[in-house]
Design a protein around this motif. Sequence first.
Motif: not given
Length: 385
Positions: A194-199
Motif C-alpha cells: 500500500r505504501a508503494t501505491t501511495i508513493a
Amino acid sequence: MSDSRSGGLGSPASRNQPGTLRIGTLAGVDVFVRTSWLLIAVLIAYLMAPAVERVEPGLGALKYVAGVAFAILLTLSLLLHEISHALMARRFGIPAHSITLHFIGGVTAIEGEPQTPKQEAAISGIGPVTSLAIGLTALLVLEVTPDGLLSLVVGGLAWANIVVGVLNLVPGLPLDGGHVLRSVLWKATGNPHRATTIAGWAGRGVAVLALASPLLLDAFGLRATVVDFLVAAVLGWFLWSSASAAIVSGKLRARLPALRARTLARRALSVPPELPLAEALRRAQQEQAGALVTVDGAGRPVGLVNESAVAATPAERRPWVPTSVVARSLTTGPGLVLAADLEGESLLRQMRSTPSSEYLLVEPDGTLYGVLVTSDVDAAFSRSA
C-alpha cells in the motif's frame, strides 16, 4: 537527476542490456552506460559553450570539448550517488547487481527488497546525502579555485550536485525521496505494498509539476525556452511512466501473500525411472496423485515428469516408453528443488532464478513433500486479483 534504484523479483544478474556499454566495475558492482547518455553530453556541451567562451575566449570548437568533459565529471559524481545506494544495500546483506547510467541519471539494481522501513530509508536516503556532500565539498573547493575555466567547472559541479540532491529528496517514486516516503508510509501502515501505491501516486503528482515547470517560470519573471519545454517533457514523461509502474507493482505485490508453495503443491507419486509411462499414469490416477517423480533404488528423487512431454507422447506409445524419457533430471537442474515453506516474493524469486514448468518441493529434512506446477501458481495469482 538520478532516478534512484531498482530491485525486486528476479533482479537479473549483471549483463549487457541492449543499448548499454559496460565500462568496468566499482566496489565489485558492474557499471554500464546507456548510449542515450550521449544525448545529455551533447546537450550539456551546447549549454556550457557560452559560459566557457566567456571565461576562456578564443577556444573555438574546444569549448564544446570542455562541455563534454564537464558532462563526464558530472556523470562520475552521479556514479558516486549510485554506488552509495549499492554499498548501503550491501551493508544490509542485499546484493547489488549493477549500476546503469543514462541520459537522466542512473539506476542501481539490487537483489530483492529491503526487509524493514529503516533499511528502505537508509538505502534510498544515502544517495541524495552523497550528492549534497559532493556539492558542498565542491563549494568549499571553489573558494580557493582560481577564476577561469577550472572555477566554472568546480562551480558547475557544486550546484549540479546540490540540485540533484535536493530534487531526489522530492517525495514521489521513483525518486529517492519517494522511497523515503514509502518507508514512512510502510512504518505507519505496516503494509509495504500500500505504501508503494501511495508513493507512486505522489510520483505522478511530481511528474505533473515537472511538466508544468516551464509555465511556472513566469511567476519568477523568467521566460521559458524551447530547451526548458523539451527537458520538462522528457522529465515529466519519465517520472509519470516510472511512477505508474510503481503503482502497478504495489498492486501486484499485494497479491503475493496468497502464494504459498505448500498449499499449491500437488501430491506426487514416486515411480522407478524404467516403469512404462502408461503404467505410471495408471498408478497416478489410481492414487489420485497430481504429479509423478522418478526415484532411484534408494528412493531418492532423480527426475520430474513433465506434463507437456507426457501430453506430446501418443497413447499407443506410452506402454513402451520409460517414464524417465519424459522426466527432467534433478541432477542437471538443482534449482528445480525448492523448500516447501517458500511463499510470496521468495517463492517467485526462486522460480524465476530457474524457470521450469514443475518444481520438486521438499521438507526441511529433505523428504519429498510434493510437486509445484508453474501453471498452478499463475492461476492462484490470477484468482487473488
